[in-house]
Motif scaffolding. Structure first.
Motif, mmCIF file in Angstrom:
data_model
loop_
_atom_site.group_PDB
_atom_site.id
_atom_site.type_symbol
_atom_site.label_atom_id
_atom_site.label_comp_id
_atom_site.label_asym_id
_atom_site.label_seq_id
_atom_site.Cartn_x
_atom_site.Cartn_y
_atom_site.Cartn_z
ATOM 1 N N ARG A 154 140.221 32.692 23.991
ATOM 2 C CA ARG A 154 141.066 32.650 25.321
ATOM 3 C C ARG A 154 140.545 32.283 26.170
ATOM 4 O O ARG A 154 140.908 31.621 27.023
ATOM 5 C CB ARG A 154 141.732 34.044 25.290
ATOM 6 C CG ARG A 154 142.856 34.541 24.603
ATOM 7 C CD ARG A 154 144.163 33.899 24.953
ATOM 8 N NE ARG A 154 144.757 33.995 26.245
ATOM 9 C CZ ARG A 154 145.295 32.963 27.057
ATOM 10 N NH1 ARG A 154 145.242 31.644 26.645
ATOM 11 N NH2 ARG A 154 145.603 33.033 28.271
ATOM 12 N N SER A 155 139.243 32.595 26.269
ATOM 13 C CA SER A 155 138.301 32.034 27.538
ATOM 14 C C SER A 155 138.306 30.454 27.469
ATOM 15 O O SER A 155 138.554 29.803 28.407
ATOM 16 C CB SER A 155 136.933 32.644 27.238
ATOM 17 O OG SER A 155 136.131 32.065 28.195
ATOM 18 N N PHE A 156 137.988 29.837 26.445
ATOM 19 C CA PHE A 156 137.961 28.406 26.244
ATOM 20 C C PHE A 156 139.445 27.826 26.606
ATOM 21 O O PHE A 156 139.442 26.843 26.997
ATOM 22 C CB PHE A 156 137.567 27.976 24.880
ATOM 23 C CG PHE A 156 136.014 28.139 24.829
ATOM 24 C CD1 PHE A 156 135.353 26.851 25.464
ATOM 25 C CD2 PHE A 156 135.317 29.007 24.503
ATOM 26 C CE1 PHE A 156 133.987 27.048 25.464
ATOM 27 C CE2 PHE A 156 134.047 29.057 24.420
ATOM 28 C CZ PHE A 156 133.170 27.914 24.844
ATOM 29 N N GLN A 157 140.434 28.536 26.011
ATOM 30 C CA GLN A 157 141.624 28.182 26.676
ATOM 31 C C GLN A 157 141.929 27.946 27.804
ATOM 32 O O GLN A 157 142.648 26.931 28.627
ATOM 33 C CB GLN A 157 143.084 29.039 25.977
ATOM 34 C CG GLN A 157 143.129 28.685 24.395
ATOM 35 C CD GLN A 157 144.443 29.417 24.207
ATOM 36 O OE1 GLN A 157 144.360 30.738 23.834
ATOM 37 N NE2 GLN A 157 145.481 28.561 23.827
ATOM 38 N N LEU A 158 141.393 28.899 28.791
ATOM 39 C CA LEU A 158 141.511 29.069 30.184
ATOM 40 C C LEU A 158 140.963 27.911 30.640
ATOM 41 O O LEU A 158 141.301 27.382 31.643
ATOM 42 C CB LEU A 158 140.977 30.482 30.743
ATOM 43 C CG LEU A 158 141.798 31.735 30.359
ATOM 44 C CD1 LEU A 158 141.158 32.911 31.164
ATOM 45 C CD2 LEU A 158 143.027 31.509 31.272
ATOM 46 N N MET A 159 139.701 27.541 30.268
ATOM 47 C CA MET A 159 138.744 26.577 30.644
ATOM 48 C C MET A 159 139.514 25.150 30.497
ATOM 49 O O MET A 159 139.795 24.232 31.397
ATOM 50 C CB MET A 159 137.542 26.279 30.073
ATOM 51 C CG MET A 159 136.694 27.574 30.333
ATOM 52 S SD MET A 159 135.098 27.421 29.488
ATOM 53 C CE MET A 159 134.948 29.049 28.727
ATOM 54 N N VAL A 160 140.100 24.892 29.223
ATOM 55 C CA VAL A 160 140.853 23.744 29.108
ATOM 56 C C VAL A 160 141.934 23.631 29.821
ATOM 57 O O VAL A 160 142.299 22.601 30.503
ATOM 58 C CB VAL A 160 141.431 23.856 27.518
ATOM 59 C CG1 VAL A 160 142.380 22.595 27.240
ATOM 60 C CG2 VAL A 160 140.214 23.633 26.644
ATOM 61 N N GLU A 161 142.744 24.733 30.217
ATOM 62 C CA GLU A 161 143.782 24.690 31.180
ATOM 63 C C GLU A 161 143.358 24.283 32.434
ATOM 64 O O GLU A 161 144.095 23.548 33.166
ATOM 65 C CB GLU A 161 144.725 25.830 31.285
ATOM 66 C CG GLU A 161 145.558 26.286 30.290
ATOM 67 C CD GLU A 161 146.123 27.911 30.196
ATOM 68 O OE1 GLU A 161 146.280 28.297 31.456
ATOM 69 O OE2 GLU A 161 146.141 28.493 29.135
ATOM 70 N N ASP A 162 142.138 24.860 32.835
ATOM 71 C CA ASP A 162 141.635 24.315 34.003
ATOM 72 C C ASP A 162 141.465 22.691 34.099
ATOM 73 O O ASP A 162 141.532 21.936 35.013
ATOM 74 C CB ASP A 162 140.284 25.008 34.459
ATOM 75 C CG ASP A 162 139.780 24.510 35.618
ATOM 76 O OD1 ASP A 162 140.226 24.836 36.776
ATOM 77 O OD2 ASP A 162 138.607 23.728 35.415
ATOM 78 N N GLY A 163 140.992 22.392 32.948
ATOM 79 C CA GLY A 163 140.746 20.736 32.533
ATOM 80 C C GLY A 163 139.447 20.244 33.122
ATOM 81 O O GLY A 163 139.379 19.041 33.097
ATOM 82 N N SER A 164 138.344 20.934 33.377
ATOM 83 C CA SER A 164 137.197 20.550 33.768
ATOM 84 C C SER A 164 136.247 20.465 32.635
ATOM 85 O O SER A 164 135.607 21.396 32.187
ATOM 86 C CB SER A 164 136.573 21.142 35.054
ATOM 87 O OG SER A 164 134.898 20.893 35.224
ATOM 88 N N LEU A 165 135.883 19.091 32.039
ATOM 89 C CA LEU A 165 134.775 18.965 30.989
ATOM 90 C C LEU A 165 133.499 19.672 31.590
ATOM 91 O O LEU A 165 132.576 20.258 30.696
ATOM 92 C CB LEU A 165 134.721 17.650 30.634
ATOM 93 C CG LEU A 165 135.913 17.292 29.533
ATOM 94 C CD1 LEU A 165 135.760 15.446 29.329
ATOM 95 C CD2 LEU A 165 135.490 17.981 28.301
ATOM 96 N N GLN A 166 133.266 19.494 32.917
ATOM 97 C CA GLN A 166 131.854 20.085 33.256
ATOM 98 C C GLN A 166 131.699 21.484 33.124
ATOM 99 O O GLN A 166 130.660 21.935 32.832
ATOM 100 C CB GLN A 166 131.778 19.501 34.923
ATOM 101 C CG GLN A 166 131.181 18.065 35.062
ATOM 102 C CD GLN A 166 130.843 17.929 36.523
ATOM 103 O OE1 GLN A 166 131.937 17.512 37.161
ATOM 104 N NE2 GLN A 166 129.843 18.230 37.029
ATOM 105 N N VAL A 167 133.078 22.132 33.665
ATOM 106 C CA VAL A 167 132.990 23.608 33.413
ATOM 107 C C VAL A 167 132.972 24.194 32.052
ATOM 108 O O VAL A 167 131.991 24.865 31.501
ATOM 109 C CB VAL A 167 134.049 24.199 34.240
ATOM 110 C CG1 VAL A 167 134.042 25.761 33.795
ATOM 111 C CG2 VAL A 167 134.105 24.127 35.712
#
Lengths: 299, 299
Positions: free
Chosen positions: A93-106
């Protein structure tokens, strides 16, 4: 009207760890320090905490711990299966949240950090119960265990605000040094806290055979009879009545606690120095004060 | 010169699971089917397999399994701690590989799939040992356990080739149906395989109390005395001499194995149909043949 305390110890029992609060402050505060004005930092702060919570769930399974800071662990209440699987779920889920955010740097920062944390835990397995652990090996463990995620949380702010890499790296140094200072103080408090304030019982690390800096220093400064004591209690895990008290006396007598605190203060000072590229502001002062507080806290 | 066999059973012992080979075929083959000519699919195939390996490592800890397909599990050899932590590490490394690749679409597909897998495992915990499991609940479990990652592996090919969403979804259907067919056959083979061919002992699922489709069907078609047998052996976990043989007779007598295979063939046919948007080619034929093979294999 008097402010409602966030933590009511009579109502809530033992105080929770301050660690997530510090990390939240880093994720949210560093974003604002960089001039970020949006709301993406909130979901990313959740992503960071999901990673941390996943590692706690797995740690407690791995260590077969029944209690964490005086409360039942998830594995104690529901068993190992849900604890492992819910940890995996939070990680995903953590990675899903990051993917939703959309920053490859993050995503790059946090996937690398997650790998560092897991590698560090394996490293900690190897050094566990080894009284010959050096200060350098201990620092490597706490860098992976605590400082890496503090550093990542801090860097994210600069990424969100699209600041130059120099500022991102400065915030990474801030978070990393603060994380080391935080963990050093945690390891010191395990020998010296007042239990009513600290959320853990004094001596938890000693009972678990964890080789933290107070022990590394006391071992290095001890005579051969003392070293035999540390080996028996920590390497062989043979602990009896009076052993914890003796351990407390030894770390005290060799100045190991004062020395641990002194190191923590040096890291906190380095954290504060790392903020120097940023212009003075109430927020910069608040972040610097949090670094100072990390070493002065009694819990 | 005769070709060197990839798997030499005298040398290598029990045959490995075909599941990773199928999934690799999907990741690599679907990319080529979509006309992708680069090499990104190789690293992404590794990312997919890292996720799968992480779940196997954690499953064996969670189930306290000592053997997987006749070989010692990681937790049996090294203990639970490294098995959990190396699983976490592989999971993190998997996301690092995806981040290096740089496609947010792939990251979205695989982070969602990882969450589905973890959710599905929790779901499986809840339905485990419950003889009242319905076929629908069983299908939900295997969709999450096997079909979701097969579908994700297949979709990635269309993403890499920047094909329209219709083709991505067609490949998703192909992978999902193939995954269900594969798992149905696996569950059937657990009752009917020749052990020398199959990498597992016959009856492993029965001994573990796993409620798979053959049992769901035999239970539904059984009389009250047979249902009492299933409840004793699977819900209460009381198994004695002769019970496995009786279970084998019951699934056979009620046609539960033939019916499971028939369902598997229907899913395999749906998988093959899902390939229809793609022009006929040797690669499309190979993918279709793999779906047919999934239901005809004896191991």
């Amino acid at each position: 009207m008097a402010p409602v305390p966030i933590i009511d110890r009579d109502r809530d029992g033992p105080p929770p760890s301050l660690e997530p609060l510090f990390r939240l402050l880093l994720t949210l505060g560093c974003a604002r320090l960089c001039g970020y004005r949006g709301e993406r930092h909130i979901a990313l702060a959740a992503a960071v905490e999901f990673i941390h919570t996943a590692t706690l769930l797995h740690d407690d399974v791995v260590d077969a711990s029944d209690l964490r800071r005086g409360r039942d662990t998830a594995n104690a209440v529901w068993g190992n299966k849900p604890a492992v699987l819910v940890g995996d779920f939070l990680f995903a889920r953590s990675f899903q949240l990051m993917v939703e955010d959309g920053s490859l740097q993050v995503l790059e920062i946090l996937s690398r950090t997650a790998a560092i944390i897991a590698e560090g835990e394996v490293h900690q397995l190897i050094t566990a119960n080894d009284t010959a652990t050096t200060e350098a090996a201990y620092l490597e463990v706490i860098e992976a265990k605590t400082a890496a995620l503090f550093a990542a949380a801090s860097r994210i702010g600069a990424v969100l605000a699209e600041r130059p890499i120099e500022e991102e790296e400065a915030l990474g140094r801030f978070g990393r040094n603060l994380g080391i200072a935080y963990q050093l103080v945690d390891d010191m408090l395990d020998f010296s806290a007042r239990p009513s304030e600290f959320g853990k019982s004094v001596g938890d690390d000693f009972r678990d055979g964890k080789i933290t800096l107070p022990i590394v220093l006391a071992y290095a400064r001890g005579d051969s009879e003392e070293r035999a004591f540390w080996r028996r209690t920590l390497e062989e895990g043979e602990q009896g009545p009076g052993d914890l008290e003796r351990a407390l006396r030894l770390v005290e007598r060799h100045g190991a606690l004062a020395e641990t605190l002194a190191r923590a203060r040096a890291y906190a000072a380095a954290a504060i120095d790392a903020l120097s590229p940023f212009p003075a502001s109430p927020l910069r002062r608040a972040l610097a004060e949090s670094a100072a507080f990390a070493t002065e806290r009694g819990f």
